[in-house]
Each structure stands twice: as structure tokens, then as C-alpha cells.
Scaffold this active site. Structure first.
Site, short mmCIF file in Angstrom:
data_model
loop_
_atom_site.label_atom_id
_atom_site.label_comp_id
_atom_site.label_asym_id
_atom_site.label_seq_id
_atom_site.Cartn_x
_atom_site.Cartn_y
_atom_site.Cartn_z
N LYS A 1 0.86 -1.20 0.00
CA LYS A 1 0.00 0.00 0.00
C LYS A 1 0.88 1.24 0.00
O LYS A 1 1.52 1.56 1.00
CB LYS A 1 -0.91 0.05 1.22
CG LYS A 1 -1.98 1.15 1.04
CD LYS A 1 -2.59 1.66 2.32
CE LYS A 1 -1.85 2.79 2.96
NZ LYS A 1 -1.75 4.02 2.14
N GLU B 1 -1.26 7.54 0.03
CA GLU B 1 -2.34 8.13 -0.76
C GLU B 1 -1.89 9.42 -1.46
O GLU B 1 -2.53 9.89 -2.40
CB GLU B 1 -3.57 8.40 0.13
CG GLU B 1 -3.33 9.34 1.31
CD GLU B 1 -2.76 8.63 2.56
OE1 GLU B 1 -2.22 7.51 2.43
OE2 GLU B 1 -2.85 9.21 3.66
N GLY C 1 7.24 5.08 7.80
CA GLY C 1 6.36 6.23 7.96
C GLY C 1 6.61 6.89 9.30
O GLY C 1 7.69 6.76 9.88
N GLY D 1 3.55 4.26 13.21
CA GLY D 1 4.32 3.04 13.52
C GLY D 1 3.86 2.42 14.84
O GLY D 1 3.71 1.20 14.94
N GLU E 1 10.48 1.52 9.93
CA GLU E 1 11.45 2.59 9.66
C GLU E 1 10.71 3.88 9.90
O GLU E 1 9.85 4.26 9.12
CB GLU E 1 11.92 2.52 8.20
CG GLU E 1 12.61 1.24 7.79
CD GLU E 1 14.01 1.13 8.34
OE1 GLU E 1 14.59 2.17 8.74
OE2 GLU E 1 14.54 0.01 8.37
N CYS F 1 13.54 11.26 6.37
CA CYS F 1 13.77 10.66 7.69
C CYS F 1 15.20 10.93 8.14
O CYS F 1 15.48 11.09 9.32
CB CYS F 1 13.52 9.16 7.62
SG CYS F 1 14.48 8.32 6.37
N GLU G 1 10.54 16.01 15.08
CA GLU G 1 10.78 15.94 13.64
C GLU G 1 9.93 17.02 12.96
O GLU G 1 8.72 16.87 12.83
CB GLU G 1 10.40 14.55 13.13
CG GLU G 1 10.78 14.32 11.69
CD GLU G 1 10.38 12.93 11.20
OE1 GLU G 1 9.23 12.52 11.42
OE2 GLU G 1 11.23 12.27 10.57
P1 NAD Z 1 2.55 8.36 7.71
O1 NAD Z 1 2.90 7.56 8.92
O2 NAD Z 1 1.54 9.42 7.84
O3 NAD Z 1 2.04 7.39 6.54
C1 NAD Z 1 2.83 6.33 6.06
C2 NAD Z 1 1.93 5.27 5.45
O4 NAD Z 1 1.12 4.70 6.46
C3 NAD Z 1 0.97 5.79 4.38
O5 NAD Z 1 0.88 4.85 3.34
C4 NAD Z 1 -0.34 5.88 5.13
O6 NAD Z 1 -1.47 5.79 4.31
C5 NAD Z 1 -0.24 4.68 6.04
N1 NAD Z 1 -1.08 4.71 7.24
C6 NAD Z 1 -1.59 5.80 7.87
N2 NAD Z 1 -2.29 5.40 8.95
C7 NAD Z 1 -2.22 4.05 9.01
C8 NAD Z 1 -2.71 3.06 9.89
N3 NAD Z 1 -3.44 3.37 10.96
N4 NAD Z 1 -2.43 1.77 9.65
C9 NAD Z 1 -1.67 1.42 8.60
N5 NAD Z 1 -1.18 2.30 7.71
C10 NAD Z 1 -1.44 3.61 7.92
O7 NAD Z 1 3.94 8.92 7.18
P2 NAD Z 1 4.18 9.92 5.97
O8 NAD Z 1 3.70 11.26 6.38
O9 NAD Z 1 3.69 9.32 4.72
O10 NAD Z 1 5.78 9.92 5.89
C11 NAD Z 1 6.58 10.73 6.65
C12 NAD Z 1 7.15 9.97 7.85
O11 NAD Z 1 7.85 8.81 7.40
C13 NAD Z 1 8.19 10.78 8.62
O12 NAD Z 1 7.99 10.62 10.00
C14 NAD Z 1 9.52 10.16 8.18
O13 NAD Z 1 10.57 10.33 9.09
C15 NAD Z 1 9.13 8.75 8.02
N6 NAD Z 1 10.09 8.06 7.14
C16 NAD Z 1 10.99 7.21 7.68
C17 NAD Z 1 11.95 6.59 6.87
C18 NAD Z 1 12.96 5.62 7.44
O14 NAD Z 1 13.56 4.88 6.66
N7 NAD Z 1 13.19 5.60 8.75
C19 NAD Z 1 11.97 6.86 5.50
C20 NAD Z 1 11.03 7.75 4.98
C21 NAD Z 1 10.09 8.34 5.80
#
Ligand code: NAD
Length: 506
Positions: free
Chosen positions: A193, A196, A246, A251, A268, A302, A402
């Protein structure tokens, strides 16, 4: 600050409305949502309509999970030779290369990142597919030949099963490529997935996998939102593992959702990554790395080097030089080849970045440059000025949370112990950097800092061969390298008696 202080790249031209349509990939077929629902994505830089996407519901997610389950349980993929799995991954890598320009452009239009960077990311992604192919062929377990003359044992590595892969918007194609080829090399089947906000390039990856000859059901893609698709992917009993990249907040929710069925979760998550400059640092190189570290991907990274912790003796000079170099970084139209920093992902996120800065200013911080949204000629999207904030205390949110924008927090120290305390003071532990010409200083820092990756006299180099991941609230598990493959494997111990020398129990 006036806008004239900065290097701004105005709109090259308005991208035409060539609408991309994305469906779900379920059991080898491209399908709309069961209820016909769709959603749209506009370019965060240009405002133009980019894509119309099937909006997954519960039944779409369930169908994809069951297709992956059937494909895994049938065993064809899991038991295929590593050589054959590798051939398919290599073919996919070639197709990624052939489609680089098309994927990169769509990535730019959905994410707002600059085109030159997007092209480099797609090239890097192809390398990940090739590297994972090499692992598919070299993977092996252990044998134990020293357990006694009548005993031989093997430790088999087996694919963990059905894996849900959930990815963020900041590096859509690169991050799915940090997971999917490794899961496939291990013999797993997957449901993916994408975010969005950046759905389309993962859909293109699905097309390329089908073109490469991947059997139906091995990779399924469900488009949509965290609710309901993400929730189902992380709680359904037919899923064995979740690999998530994410935010730390989501997480943690995923860990809870997965707990009822005791799925393995690899995550991650976020970071508040410090670059620490000792008094003997090579300031020229460090300043360039600081500017790269904070403005790369508009700070929506990240690994963003969002804090610098600078020895008091050089703090003024370093800050002055970082500010001067910040003025030269080309911000603006992501489709222009000279642009290094594009648009912020959406207006709501821009507001969040801004509120961190305003809150710090209200608490007494000094804005050295930037500190506000900027207008770029010909573009209606959200852009935030390159920003450096000093006179901070370590407990301020801007110094420990962050921000995920082009906002650098400057802190100072006098001793190694103070530097370590500041570096380790945040809840995160993704990456850290140290700048010193003294190898002992670099090594002491590297050993004491809490981080999954430490860069010494460099920042944000990455290799397919090297594991990547975080400690503390930056996540669990590792991607890349051979450890990235082993995340998707389960161990099985096989103990064999040879000969019949065992004395009977009864
Ligand atoms: P997010 O957590 O908002 O969303 C990430 C994904 O999770 C999306 O596909 C979203 O639709 C999905 N999601 C949202 N709610 C969910 C739920 N309840 N259950 C399952 N899936 C769900 O993150 P974002 O805003 O897309 O990305 C930014 C974040 O990602 C930042 O905190 C960044 O640091 C982190 N990130 C970490 C790494 C790493 O390798 N450590 C790499 C890139 C981004």
C-alpha cells in the site's frame, strides 16, 4: 529576509493535465475498487491534476491479502530456485531503467521533489532490485557438524510468508524498492500500500513486475488510505509480517494493530538527526554537508540532518557560513533541471513547519535566515524558505521533534560528554554525523551515539550493501544489505540423528 536574498527558480512551464489512472493489482489483474470509489492527487508545486486513483476499501484489501496468501501457500514462488527469482528481479531492474524518465516525472508531479533528484532515486531503486537479486542466489542457512558423532543439524532460512508493505510519500519509489525486492528474493508474497499522496509510481512498478513475468498473486497493490486499507493490512490474520515506513505515531499504532495476531513488524520511522561539529572540523566540507543534510528533499526526509550541534568556538562562523550557502540553494519549480529543492507536500504540512518556527521564536529563538513560507513565481504550491534557527535550548520542540521541513536547529556544546548528551537527548535514533579531523574523536562519538547509522566526515551516503534502520523511536529492524533480506525470513532448526546409538528413554 527578502525573497531576493534567495535563489528561486520560477515555473519552467505549467505541466499539462495528462491524467494518470491507477487501479489496484489483485491476483494478477488490474481492478477498480469494489465500490467504484476513486480519489485524486494534484501536483503540490503546480496545483494541476496528476492522477485519479482507485480508493481501496475493506473488501479490496481483503481480496489482495487472500490472493497473496494463496500464492504463498501454493509454494510456487517460495520454492522457486533463487536463480529463477533473481532472473525476475534483474528483468524488473532493467524495466525500471527503461522507464526511468516516465517514473521520475510522475514522482515529481505527485511529491514535489526536483526532477534531477527523482531520476537519481529511480536509478538507485534499480540498483536495489539488482542487489536483492544477488542475495536471492547466495542466501543460505547454517550447518552444525560438531554436535557429536551421531548428530547433524541444519538451520534453514525460510520466507516468513505474506508480508504487508506500507510506504510513505517522501521517497515513494525508492522506499518500496528497499522492501519489495528483498521480500521477493526471500520467497515471500506481498500486499503493497503506497501513500495516498504518491500512489502512481508504485502502480507503475506493478505494471513492470507483470511485464517481467511475475506470477499472479505474488505482488498485490492496494491503493488507498490508512483507514481502512492500512488497518486491514496490519491486523488481518492471513498476514504474517508488516514492513512499514512512515511516522513514529503511525508506527506505534501499527505495532498495536499487529499485536493481536503476533505479526512480526519491521518499522522505519522518524528521526531528529544531529550532525556534531568539533572545533577541529573541516568547516568547508561540513557546511556543504549541513546545507545538503537539511534542504535535501525540502527536509522531508527521515535522514534529514535537522540539528547541528556545534562546538562553541566555531559556532558563529559555522552559522554564518551555513546562512550564506543557504541563499545559494536553488528552490523552486521541481520540473526545472537546476532546482535542488521543490515544494512542500501539502499546505497542512507547510502550516505545521511554520508553527514549529513561530513557536520557537515566541520562546526566544533567533531566525538567522528564512522562517516563513515563500512564493515562487508561476507556482501556486507551498514552498518554505531555507531556514536556520539559533539561540535554542535542547528542550524546545524545534530542537527535539521531527519538523520535516527545511528548518535547521543550531545547538552548541563544549565537551564530548555534552555533545553526546545533546545527540542522545531526543527520542529518536535514526542517524548521526560527526565532523572532526581527529580519528579518536570520530570513533568515540560513533561508539557512544545512539543511532542506526553514523556518518563520520560525510552525510547521507547510502549503499545497497549496508543495513539501514533506527534505534529508539526511529523503528525496529533493518533494511538493505543482507540483513534487509533476513528480516523477511524465519529460521527453522532441523536436527538429524545419524546411526541408532541413542539410549532409549524408557
Ligand atoms: P505516515 O505515517 O503518515 O504514513 C505512512 C503510510 O502509512 C501511508 O501509506 C499511510 O497511508 C499509512 N497509514 C496511515 N495510517 C495508518 C494506519 N493506521 N495503519 C496502517 N497504515 C497507515 O507517514 P508519511 O507522512 O507518509 O511519511 C513521513 C514519515 O515517514 C516521517 O515521520 C519520516 O521520518 C518517516 N520516514 C521514515 C523513513 C525511514 O527509513 N526511517 C523513510 C522515509 C520516511
Amino acid at each position: 529576509m527578502t525573497v531576493h536574498d534567495l535563489t528561486l527558480i520560477p515555473a519552467k512551464s505549467q505541466p499539462e493535465d495528462a491524467l494518470h489512472n491507477a487501479q489496484h493489482l489483485i491476483d494478477g489483474a488490474w481492478v477498480d475498487s469494489a465500490d467504484g470509489a476513486v480519489f485524486e492527487r494534484r501536483s503540490p508545486a503546480h496545483g494541476t491534476l496528476v492522477s485519479r486513483i482507485a480508493k481501496g476499501g475493506a473488501s479490496d484489501a481483503e481480496a489482495a491479502i487472500l490472493a497473496a496468501r494463496r500464492a504463498f501457500d501454493a509454494g510456487d514462488w517460495a520454492q522457486m530456485s533463487g536463480k529463477d527469482r533473481a532472473a525476475l528481479l534483474l528483468k524488473t531492474a532493467d524495466l525500471i531503467d527503461e522507464n526511468r524518465a516516465r517514473i521520475a516525472r510522475l514522482e515529481v508531479l505527485e511529491s514535489g521533489k526536483p526532477i534531477s533528484q527523482a531520476e537519481a532515486e529511480i536509478e538507485g531503486a534499480a540498483d536495489l532490485w539488482r542487489f536483492a537479486a544477488s542475495l536471492a542466489r547466495t542466501l543460505h542457512g547454517d550447518s552444525h557438524n560438531s554436535l557429536g558423532k551421531d548428530m547433524l543439524a541444519m538451520v534453514l532460512k525460510e520466507p516468513i510468508g505474506v508480508v504487508s508493505l506500507i510506504t510513505p510519500w517522501n521517497f515513494p519509489f525508492l522506499i518500496v524498492s528497499q522492501k519489495l525486492p528483498f521480500a521477493l528474493a526471500a520467497g515471500c508474497t506481498c500486499v503493497v500500500k503506497p501513500s495516498e499522496l504518491t500512489p502512481s509510481t508504485t502502480g507503475i512498478l506493478g505494471e513492470l513486475l507483470m511485464q517481467a513475468g511475475l506470477p499472479a498473486g505474488v505482488v498485490n497493490i492496494v491503493q488507498g488510505f490508512g483507514d481502512p486499507v492500512g488497518s486491514i493490512l496490519t491486523s488481518h490474520p492471513a498476514v504474517d509480517m508488516v514492513s512499514f515506513t512512515g511516522s513514529t505515531q503511525v508506527g506505534k499504532a501499527i505495532e498495536k494493530a499487529a499485536a493481536d495476531t503476533l505479526k512480526k513488524v519491521a518499522s522505519e520511522l522518524g528521526g531528529k538527526n544531529p550532525q556534531v561539529l568539533f572545533a577541529d572540523a573541516d568547516i568547508d566540507s561540513a557546511v556543504d554537508a549541513i546545507v545538503f543534510g537539511i534542504y535535501f528533499n525540502a527536509g522531508e526526509c527521515c535522514n534529514s540532518g535537522s540539528r547541528i550541534i556545534v562546538h562553541e568556538d566555531i559556532a558563529q562562523e559555522v552559522t554564518r557560513r551555513v546562512v550564506a550557502l543557504s541563499r545559494k540553494v536553488p528552490f523552486g519549480d521541481p520540473l526545472h533541471p537546476d532546482t535542488k529543492v521543490g515544494a512542500i507536500i501539502h499546505q497542512g504540512h507547510q502550516d505545521k513547519i511554520n508553527s514549529y518556527v513561530q513557536e520557537a521564536v515566541a520562546a526566544g529563538a533567533k531566525v538567522e535566515i528564512g522562517g516563513a513560507p515563500i512564493q515562487v513565481d508561476g507556482l501556486e504550491g507551498a514552498f518554505f524558505a531555507p531556514t536556520v534557527v539559533s539561540s535554542l535550548t535542547a528542550d524546545m520542540p524545534i530542537a527535539r521533534e521531527e519538523v520535516f521541513g527545511p528548518v535547521l536547529a543550531v545547538l552548541t556544546f563544549r565537551t564530548m560528554d555534552e555533545a553526546i548528551a545533546l545527540a542522545n537527548g531526543a527520542n529518536y535514533g535514526l542517524s548521526a554525523g560527526v565532523w572532526s579531523e581527529n580519528i579518536h574523536t570520530c570513533l568515540e562519538f560513533s561508539r557512544r551515539v545512539q543511532a542506526g547509522t553514523v556518518w563520520t566526515n560525510t552525510w547521507m551516503d547510502g549503499f545497497s550493501e549496508l543495513p539501514f534502520g533506527g534505534v529508539k523511536e526511529s523503528g525496529q529492524g533493518r533494511e538493505l544489505g543482507r540483513y534487509g533480506l533476513e528480516e523477511f525470513m524465519e529460521l527453522k532448526t532441523v536436527q538429524m540423528r545419524i546411526g541408532r546409538s541413542r539410549t532409549h528413554w524408557i
